[in-house]
Write a protein that holds these residues in place. Structure first.
Motif, mmCIF file in Angstrom:
data_model
loop_
_atom_site.group_PDB
_atom_site.id
_atom_site.type_symbol
_atom_site.label_atom_id
_atom_site.label_comp_id
_atom_site.label_asym_id
_atom_site.label_seq_id
_atom_site.Cartn_x
_atom_site.Cartn_y
_atom_site.Cartn_z
ATOM 1 N N ASP A 83 4.294 2.137 2.131
ATOM 2 C CA ASP A 83 5.097 3.186 1.731
ATOM 3 C C ASP A 83 4.407 4.454 2.130
ATOM 4 O O ASP A 83 3.247 4.861 1.470
ATOM 5 N N GLY A 84 4.974 5.398 2.561
ATOM 6 C CA GLY A 84 4.403 6.761 2.866
ATOM 7 C C GLY A 84 5.288 7.963 2.324
ATOM 8 O O GLY A 84 6.618 7.916 2.520
ATOM 9 N N LEU A 85 4.950 8.615 1.223
ATOM 10 C CA LEU A 85 5.601 9.695 0.692
ATOM 11 C C LEU A 85 5.222 11.183 1.023
ATOM 12 O O LEU A 85 4.111 11.570 1.349
ATOM 13 N N ASP A 86 6.333 12.162 1.254
ATOM 14 C CA ASP A 86 6.144 13.447 1.519
ATOM 15 C C ASP A 86 7.237 14.072 1.115
ATOM 16 O O ASP A 86 8.634 13.564 0.948
ATOM 17 N N ALA A 105 0.768 -1.262 0.053
ATOM 18 C CA ALA A 105 -0.061 0.004 0.023
ATOM 19 C C ALA A 105 1.056 1.126 0.079
ATOM 20 O O ALA A 105 2.032 1.078 0.572
ATOM 21 N N LEU A 106 0.387 2.343 -0.791
ATOM 22 C CA LEU A 106 1.177 3.421 -0.863
ATOM 23 C C LEU A 106 0.311 4.610 -0.225
ATOM 24 O O LEU A 106 -0.840 4.856 -0.594
ATOM 25 N N ASP A 107 0.862 5.677 0.469
ATOM 26 C CA ASP A 107 0.264 6.817 1.061
ATOM 27 C C ASP A 107 1.024 8.061 0.529
ATOM 28 O O ASP A 107 1.983 8.090 0.844
ATOM 29 N N LEU A 108 0.061 9.045 -0.281
ATOM 30 C CA LEU A 108 0.557 9.989 -0.697
ATOM 31 C C LEU A 108 0.449 11.101 -0.016
ATOM 32 O O LEU A 108 -0.369 11.281 0.801
ATOM 33 N N CYS A 109 1.481 11.873 0.377
ATOM 34 C CA CYS A 109 1.557 13.090 1.208
ATOM 35 C C CYS A 109 1.167 12.711 2.539
ATOM 36 O O CYS A 109 0.346 13.405 3.099
ATOM 37 N N THR A 110 2.216 11.738 2.982
ATOM 38 C CA THR A 110 1.688 10.992 4.291
ATOM 39 C C THR A 110 1.881 12.058 5.330
ATOM 40 O O THR A 110 1.299 11.812 6.566
ATOM 41 N N GLY A 111 2.553 13.013 5.357
ATOM 42 C CA GLY A 111 2.726 13.929 6.608
ATOM 43 C C GLY A 111 3.415 13.376 7.876
ATOM 44 O O GLY A 111 4.371 12.891 7.739
ATOM 45 N N THR A 112 2.722 13.352 8.916
ATOM 46 C CA THR A 112 3.364 12.751 10.056
ATOM 47 C C THR A 112 3.283 11.285 10.038
ATOM 48 O O THR A 112 3.884 10.404 10.722
ATOM 49 N N GLY A 113 2.667 10.520 9.134
ATOM 50 C CA GLY A 113 2.690 9.361 8.752
ATOM 51 C C GLY A 113 1.866 8.609 9.675
ATOM 52 O O GLY A 113 1.932 7.114 9.539
ATOM 53 N N PHE A 157 -7.978 2.621 -5.222
ATOM 54 C CA PHE A 157 -7.684 3.848 -5.084
ATOM 55 C C PHE A 157 -8.571 4.542 -3.857
ATOM 56 O O PHE A 157 -9.717 4.531 -4.170
ATOM 57 N N LEU A 158 -8.030 5.173 -3.103
ATOM 58 C CA LEU A 158 -8.890 5.875 -1.826
ATOM 59 C C LEU A 158 -8.602 7.153 -2.137
ATOM 60 O O LEU A 158 -7.258 7.799 -1.878
ATOM 61 N N ALA A 159 -9.606 8.324 -1.998
ATOM 62 C CA ALA A 159 -9.265 9.702 -1.980
ATOM 63 C C ALA A 159 -10.233 10.276 -1.177
ATOM 64 O O ALA A 159 -11.291 9.897 -0.906
ATOM 65 N N GLY A 160 -9.672 11.292 -0.618
ATOM 66 C CA GLY A 160 -10.447 12.328 0.486
ATOM 67 C C GLY A 160 -9.741 13.648 0.367
ATOM 68 O O GLY A 160 -8.740 13.835 0.546
ATOM 69 N N GLU A 161 -10.704 14.697 0.333
ATOM 70 C CA GLU A 161 -10.343 16.255 0.425
ATOM 71 C C GLU A 161 -11.499 16.975 0.988
ATOM 72 O O GLU A 161 -12.538 16.838 0.971
ATOM 73 N N TRP A 162 -11.032 18.019 1.739
ATOM 74 C CA TRP A 162 -11.885 19.010 2.330
ATOM 75 C C TRP A 162 -12.190 19.808 1.482
ATOM 76 O O TRP A 162 -11.847 20.322 0.438
ATOM 77 N N GLY A 163 -13.671 20.108 1.514
ATOM 78 C CA GLY A 163 -14.064 21.289 0.739
ATOM 79 C C GLY A 163 -13.825 22.533 1.153
ATOM 80 O O GLY A 163 -14.106 22.836 2.648
ATOM 81 N N ARG A 164 -13.085 23.328 0.687
ATOM 82 C CA ARG A 164 -12.677 24.811 1.277
ATOM 83 C C ARG A 164 -13.697 25.894 0.656
ATOM 84 O O ARG A 164 -13.564 26.763 -0.056
ATOM 85 N N LEU A 192 -3.168 -1.032 -3.003
ATOM 86 C CA LEU A 192 -3.968 -0.015 -2.717
ATOM 87 C C LEU A 192 -2.968 1.488 -2.588
ATOM 88 O O LEU A 192 -1.908 1.178 -2.235
ATOM 89 N N VAL A 193 -3.864 2.506 -3.077
ATOM 90 C CA VAL A 193 -2.962 3.691 -2.946
ATOM 91 C C VAL A 193 -4.000 4.580 -2.223
ATOM 92 O O VAL A 193 -5.455 4.462 -2.606
ATOM 93 N N HIS A 194 -3.611 5.373 -1.335
ATOM 94 C CA HIS A 194 -4.477 6.268 -0.492
ATOM 95 C C HIS A 194 -3.741 7.687 -0.497
ATOM 96 O O HIS A 194 -2.520 7.924 -0.378
ATOM 97 N N ALA A 195 -4.755 8.778 -0.780
ATOM 98 C CA ALA A 195 -4.473 10.003 -1.043
ATOM 99 C C ALA A 195 -5.374 11.017 -0.274
ATOM 100 O O ALA A 195 -6.679 11.203 -0.804
#
Length: 333
Positions: free
Chosen positions: A126-129, A102-110, A192-199, A162-165
């Motif tokens: 794997d976590g990328l940042d 599994a891969l986590d994009l923009c993992t931050g603090t992980g 593929f899992l994605a989640g974004e806040w509406g601004r 799995l890729v998580h964003a």
């Protein structure tokens, strides 16, 4: 490098599985020395930011912001009732001769990676940042790497199950381009899992935010203009369309969650979540001040706007933030 049929094994229900002998090492990876850490950060206006020249990410990466990210992770877990939506246990189920990844994009603090690695100890995460703010001593099934999500991923085609964003849009210039990269590194049938806040300012039950929360409306509109100066466009409401139009995915299933802002909700659990989310949103608003000042706003105007937004969080009942999620399966070849 393209993956051939011989690079894959098929399990009994037709899912493609990554071979168990895929290497965890790469000549492209070197361990970050402790003395190198300061070069990845820069201080501006009393806050610590990333020093990556090509990333548009506007928020600080200092201790306060890391605490905000960890708190947001915990609150989303309570709201969603899990660290994910969709058939993650099925996709990551253990199979003889297959190494799940599994891969986590923009993992931050992980923190998402660490929690998932605990729940799925047989999976390699794997976590990328762009900044090294995750732990340097992760469990054996976790690896954190520094990489810019705007650049082509270094992984071979079909590497991941799995890729998580989650909340990556403020670090991304070209979201459809990232979706293409996600599709490339996912195996056929991968998730593929994605989640974004509406601004934008939102109210429950269709109440007009312009009437009830004018300061919140002003804040979010100003944030959008400031982000546009960094070539960051809002994508939360479009992620399902972007993923569907890419042609790489099927079974695209979006869902929107409402996060209460404040302790106004009748449900005790949502009242608790809303109380702490409001405290976290205050931190977010304060963290945004530097970006808005840097695009030319007068500091006094920014501070007055943020104070008005914070005041509404405590005084107006019914404020919500919308969280747009999506799950989709990689089209099989």
């Amino acid at each position: 490098m393209d993956s051939s049929d011989s690079d894959r094994a098929r399990d009994s229900d037709g899912d493609a599985s990554v071979r168990s002998d895929v290497s965890d090492t790469s000549s492209e990876i070197t361990e970050l020395d402790q003395t190198e850490f300061p070069s990845y950060f820069q201080e501006r206006n009393g806050h610590l930011f990333h020093s990556h020249g090509t990333s548009p990410y506007p928020l600080p990466v200092d201790t306060s912001e890391q605490q905000r990210l960890n708190a947001q992770h915990a609150l989303l877990r309570m709201l969603l009732k899990a660290h994910y939506r969709g058939p993650v246990p099925k996709v990551l189920r253990q199979r003889a001769g297959a190494q799940r990844r599994a891969l986590d994009l923009c993992t931050g603090t992980g923190q998402w990676v660490l929690d998932m690695a605990h729940d799925f100890p047989h999976v390699k995460f794997d976590g990328l940042d762009i900044v090294p703010i995750a732990t340097r001593r992760p469990p054996d099934n976790v690896r954190f790497e520094m990489a810019d999500v705007n650049q082509p991923f270094r992984y071979d085609n079909g590497t991941y199950d799995l890729v998580h964003a989650r909340s990556i849009s403020m670090a991304v210039y070209d979201y459809p381009g990232v979706v293409d990269q996600v599709a490339r590194v996912l195996r056929p049938g991968g998730l593929f899992l994605a989640g974004e806040w509406g601004r934008s300012a939102e109210m429950r039950d269709g109440m007009n935010p312009a009437v009830h929360t004018p300061h919140a409306c002003h804040f979010y509109q100003t944030v959008q203009r400031a982000l546009a100066c960094r070539s960051i466009t809002p994508v939360a409401r479009q992620i399902a369309t972007i993923v569907q139009d890419s042609g790489h995915f099927e079974r695209v299933k979006p869902r929107v969650f409402e996060m209460p802002v404040g302790d106004w909700h009748n449900d005790p659990e949502l009242r608790y979540i809303g109380y702490w989310f409001r405290e976290n949103l205050v931190r977010y608003a304060l963290s945004m001040e530097v970006m808005m000042i840097e695009v030319g706003m007068r500091p006094a105007d920014v501070q007055a706007m943020v104070r008005g937004f914070i005041r509404e969080m405590y005084e107006v009942r019914g404020m919500v933030c919308k969280y747009f999620t999506l799950r989709a399966r990689r089209v099989r070849a």
